[in-house]
Motif scaffolding. Structure first.
Motif, mmCIF file in Angstrom:
data_model
loop_
_atom_site.group_PDB
_atom_site.id
_atom_site.type_symbol
_atom_site.label_atom_id
_atom_site.label_comp_id
_atom_site.label_asym_id
_atom_site.label_seq_id
_atom_site.Cartn_x
_atom_site.Cartn_y
_atom_site.Cartn_z
ATOM 1 N N LEU A 20 0.770 -1.307 -0.020
ATOM 2 C CA LEU A 20 -0.057 -0.105 -0.138
ATOM 3 C C LEU A 20 0.857 1.328 -0.014
ATOM 4 C CD1 LEU A 20 -2.689 -0.997 2.522
ATOM 5 C CD2 LEU A 20 -3.191 -0.817 -0.108
ATOM 6 N N LYS A 21 2.009 1.199 0.644
ATOM 7 C CA LYS A 21 2.783 2.466 0.897
ATOM 8 C C LYS A 21 3.355 2.663 -0.683
ATOM 9 C CE LYS A 21 6.707 4.283 3.193
ATOM 10 N NZ LYS A 21 7.876 4.062 4.146
ATOM 11 N N ASN A 22 3.721 1.495 -1.475
ATOM 12 C CA ASN A 22 4.415 1.616 -2.630
ATOM 13 C C ASN A 22 3.356 2.103 -3.535
ATOM 14 O OD1 ASN A 22 6.829 0.697 -1.943
ATOM 15 N ND2 ASN A 22 6.400 -1.715 -2.578
ATOM 16 N N GLN A 23 2.320 1.760 -3.638
ATOM 17 C CA GLN A 23 0.933 2.317 -4.310
ATOM 18 C C GLN A 23 0.687 3.467 -3.856
ATOM 19 O OE1 GLN A 23 -2.452 -0.246 -3.269
ATOM 20 N NE2 GLN A 23 -1.563 -2.142 -4.740
ATOM 21 N N SER B 287 -6.820 8.161 3.596
ATOM 22 C CA SER B 287 -7.521 8.059 4.845
ATOM 23 C C SER B 287 -7.897 6.839 5.351
ATOM 24 C CB SER B 287 -8.573 9.256 5.151
ATOM 25 O OG SER B 287 -8.985 9.347 6.505
ATOM 26 N N GLN B 288 -8.865 6.207 4.397
ATOM 27 C CA GLN B 288 -9.170 4.895 4.535
ATOM 28 C C GLN B 288 -8.176 3.812 4.960
ATOM 29 O OE1 GLN B 288 -11.585 4.247 1.027
ATOM 30 N NE2 GLN B 288 -13.438 5.588 1.929
ATOM 31 N N LEU B 289 -7.051 4.081 4.120
ATOM 32 C CA LEU B 289 -6.154 3.094 4.076
ATOM 33 C C LEU B 289 -5.492 2.910 5.596
ATOM 34 C CD1 LEU B 289 -4.240 3.044 0.628
ATOM 35 C CD2 LEU B 289 -5.663 1.149 1.624
ATOM 36 N N GLN B 290 -5.181 4.494 6.005
ATOM 37 C CA GLN B 290 -4.573 4.658 7.468
ATOM 38 C C GLN B 290 -5.493 4.218 8.493
ATOM 39 O OE1 GLN B 290 -3.736 8.983 7.412
ATOM 40 N NE2 GLN B 290 -1.953 8.486 6.545
ATOM 41 N N GLN B 291 -6.971 4.293 8.442
ATOM 42 C CA GLN B 291 -7.920 4.004 9.252
ATOM 43 C C GLN B 291 -7.763 2.306 9.533
ATOM 44 O OE1 GLN B 291 -11.567 5.362 8.089
ATOM 45 N NE2 GLN B 291 -11.227 7.447 8.911
ATOM 46 N N GLN B 292 -7.777 1.738 8.194
ATOM 47 C CA GLN B 292 -7.724 0.248 8.094
ATOM 48 C C GLN B 292 -6.398 -0.243 8.941
ATOM 49 O OE1 GLN B 292 -7.813 -1.103 4.120
ATOM 50 N NE2 GLN B 292 -10.038 -0.652 3.768
ATOM 51 N N ARG B 293 -5.250 0.552 8.771
ATOM 52 C CA ARG B 293 -3.890 0.160 9.280
ATOM 53 C C ARG B 293 -3.934 0.295 10.569
ATOM 54 N NH1 ARG B 293 1.125 3.978 8.373
ATOM 55 N NH2 ARG B 293 -0.133 5.119 9.659
ATOM 56 N N ASP B 294 -4.624 1.436 11.184
ATOM 57 C CA ASP B 294 -4.766 1.605 12.413
ATOM 58 C C ASP B 294 -5.363 0.726 13.122
ATOM 59 O OD1 ASP B 294 -4.773 5.422 12.182
ATOM 60 O OD2 ASP B 294 -3.091 3.803 12.360
ATOM 61 N N SER B 295 -6.742 0.174 12.452
ATOM 62 C CA SER B 295 -7.407 -0.930 13.396
ATOM 63 C C SER B 295 -6.626 -2.088 13.252
ATOM 64 C CB SER B 295 -8.691 -1.098 12.184
ATOM 65 O OG SER B 295 -9.576 -2.323 12.490
#
Length: 192
Positions: free
Chosen positions: A93-96, A130-138
């Motif tokens: 995801l970071k590469n994307q 933001s969604q990806l960060q929320q998923q990662r935080d979860s």
């Protein structure tokens, strides 16, 4: 002759009385010895039972310890696998994200005339990020919960280990008491 006869009869009566006295003493000693033998037999049976229970307790503890270790290792391996998968996914995801950012910069340089469209794309990207960060935080929170549960289980296992160890020390103390009692019985003159 009469005197000799009376004298011999008196000796016979004395001998019979003495024999009766010795017989009574022998019967009393036999009864005492029988009581001592029965007590010793009961103590030996009790000691044998304690040894059997101690052996079973030790075997049960070893089985419990092995099962707990296997469960803990399996849970640890599962957690490491999940962490590895999440780490790989995060890297992808970071590469994307880096690719998208580079594309946005290229589009900004190449298409200054389309600033409004670029702004919409940037807002869409920010929402996705933001969604990806929320998923990662979860996912990180879930991993922290898993680590907390594993620590709690480890505390419970340590507590169970201490309890079993305490029981084992108690059983060893009882065995020592039986051993001392047995030695004391063997030192008694009656048993010899």
């Amino acid at each position: 002759g009469v005197l000799l006869y009376n004298h011999l009869q008196q000796k016979v009566r004395n001998a019979e009385a003495l024999a009766q006295k010795y017989k009574q003493q022998q019967e009393a000693l036999s009864a005492q010895l029988q009581v001592v033998y029965e007590h010793r037999s009961r103590l030996e049976r009790s000691l044998q039972k304690e040894r059997g229970e101690h052996k079973k307790t030790k075997e049960d503890f070893l089985v419990y310890k092995l099962e707990a270790q296997e469960a803990l290792n399996k849970e640890k391996q599962d957690s490491m696998n999940r962490y590895g998968a999440l780490s790989s996914q995060h890297k992808i995801l970071k590469n994307q994200h880096d690719d998208v950012k580079k594309q946005l910069l290229d589009l900004q340089l190449q298409h200054n005339s389309l600033k409004l469209e670029h702004r919409k794309s940037l807002e869409s990207h920010s929402q996705k990020l933001s969604q990806l960060q929320q998923q990662r935080d979860s996912e990180v929170t879930n991993l922290q919960d898993t680590v907390y549960k594993l620590r709690e289980e480890s505390k419970l296992l340590r507590k169970a280990h201490l309890e079993v160890h305490s029981q084992l020390l108690g059983a060893q103390a009882q065995m020592e008491e039986f051993r001392q009692l047995k030695e004391a019985l063997q030192k008694m003159p009656g048993l010899r």
